[in-house]
Write an enzyme that holds these catalytic residues in place. Sequence first.
Site, PDB file in Angstrom:
ATOM      1  N   GLU A   1       0.845  -1.207   0.000  1.00 39.10           N
ATOM      2  CA  GLU A   1       0.000   0.000   0.000  1.00 39.10           C
ATOM      3  C   GLU A   1       0.877   1.252   0.000  1.00 39.10           C
ATOM      4  O   GLU A   1       0.620   2.217  -0.731  1.00 39.10           O
ATOM      5  CB  GLU A   1      -0.899   0.037   1.251  1.00 39.10           C
ATOM      6  CG  GLU A   1      -1.780  -1.178   1.437  1.00 39.10           C
ATOM      7  CD  GLU A   1      -1.110  -2.265   2.283  1.00 39.10           C
ATOM      8  OE1 GLU A   1       0.082  -2.540   2.036  1.00 39.10           O
ATOM      9  OE2 GLU A   1      -1.770  -2.840   3.152  1.00 39.10           O
TER      10      GLU A   1
ATOM     11  N   ARG B   1      18.967 -23.385 -10.196  1.00 41.40           N
ATOM     12  CA  ARG B   1      20.015 -23.102 -11.186  1.00 41.40           C
ATOM     13  C   ARG B   1      19.452 -22.819 -12.581  1.00 41.40           C
ATOM     14  O   ARG B   1      20.046 -22.090 -13.354  1.00 41.40           O
ATOM     15  CB  ARG B   1      20.995 -24.290 -11.274  1.00 41.40           C
ATOM     16  CG  ARG B   1      21.632 -24.633  -9.947  1.00 41.40           C
ATOM     17  CD  ARG B   1      22.605 -25.770 -10.024  1.00 41.40           C
ATOM     18  NE  ARG B   1      22.030 -27.015 -10.465  1.00 41.40           N
ATOM     19  CZ  ARG B   1      21.344 -27.860  -9.697  1.00 41.40           C
ATOM     20  NH1 ARG B   1      21.124 -27.566  -8.435  1.00 41.40           N
ATOM     21  NH2 ARG B   1      20.861 -28.978 -10.185  1.00 41.40           N
TER      22      ARG B   1
END
Length: 391
Positions: free
Chosen positions: A74, A229
């Site tokens: 917010e 990876r």
Amino acid sequence: MSIRVSPIGKDLAEKGPSRPVSTAEERVMRAAIRLARRGIGTTHPNPRVGALVLRDGEVVGRGFHARAGEPHAEARALEEAGGRARGGTLVSTLEPCAHQGRTPPCVDAILGSGIRRVVLGMRDPNPLVDGRGVGALRAAGVEVIEGVLNASCRDLNLPYLKFLATGLPWVTLKSMVSLDGRVASESGDSRGMGGAAEVKLCHRLRAGQDAVLVGIGTVLADDPELTVRLVRGRNPLRIVLDSHLRVPPGSRLVQSAARVPLLVATVSEDRCLTDALVRRGVRVWRFERDATGRVPLRPLFKRLAEEGELSILVEGGPTVHTALLREGLADRVAIGLAPLILGGTKAPTWTRDLGRARLDEALEVDSLVMRRVGRDLWIEGSLRTAGGRGV
Ligand SMILES: NC(=O)c1ccc[n+]([C@@H]2O[C@H](COP(=O)([O-])OP(=O)(O)OC[C@H]3O[C@@H](n4cnc5c(N)ncnc54)[C@H](OP(=O)(O)O)[C@@H]3O)[C@@H](O)[C@H]2O)c1
């Protein structure tokens, strides 16, 4: 993190919004959910939250929560909107906080910005918030509409919600199996069972989790590294269940421990073995043995959740999957199905004895999703008994 465990208020769950909302606001909530998803894998132990600011039907600010300690969604959306927020609407997937934490209360930022209307997906069941944010906004004369796309907003934060309701993490069991349900051949080979696309998907799954867990059986058979990876993303904490500290110092897990966190959970009191692992950068947690002489799962999972590891991907073998299913600690299953038929009398299936002899005792899986992943099939669903069901 230590948060009081409280039952989730179900008052708004699965109900529609508290007041009529425009389709535009629903559309914007969908966009807020998409934004919130960008925090998956990094916000823990905080919830994933997305927010947008609307002024005259136009989006003038966007934000999502990226990491604990960094600004909330917010606050980021309001900052981007600046002066254009005045008189506008804030759409957020979660109730804003009204307390000072590591960042200032979002309610103060909302009131300071001149926002007139706030549209929310769900209340935050964290006892520090739970209705206080909504109350403070209403008390200041801001119109608040709750429950917009409530189910989707809850789905965003199943680990967070399960933790607040039970003190336990959200647990997904992942296994790659042949068409006849085997996780390995009779000779014990399982590496290479999944095709290239499935392996990549597995790396993506890891990147979205707080932790990934295997038993020592998998370490000894496959020597996995359990890192991310093949896709971009952070490495989750790696955890090995290893009652007698058999994890080899030369294993890929231990060899990479200085670079990627590795936690070994044990019941062994062997100082020598413990010190050797600690010297290599491994964290070792010792527990009192369970009734079977192994690492007790519930105390381990409670401690992990308290330390902020709210979602755990289990990539173990049949022993660990079976133990978690038997203890009712699993919430979701994710099964890759390779187009192979292995046969054999000793090739293991992904679960063992669950203590359920009859068909009507079978564990049921809900909300199945199935898709093609390269040459394999991928099936996911939630266990009907999952801790997350009441969440
Ligand atoms: N296809 C796939 O997706 C896949 C994935 C992983 C593994 N596999 C295959 O599965 C086989 C290994 O199976 P596995 O069942 O031995 O591996 P596992 O489930 O990963 O490891 C089991 C071991 O974990 C340890 N453990 C410690 N505490 C435990 C607890 N509370 N509950 C359960 N286990 C606990 C036990 O050894 P201690 O008591 O000595 O600690 C136990 O023997 C290999 O052939 C491997 O290739 C296949």
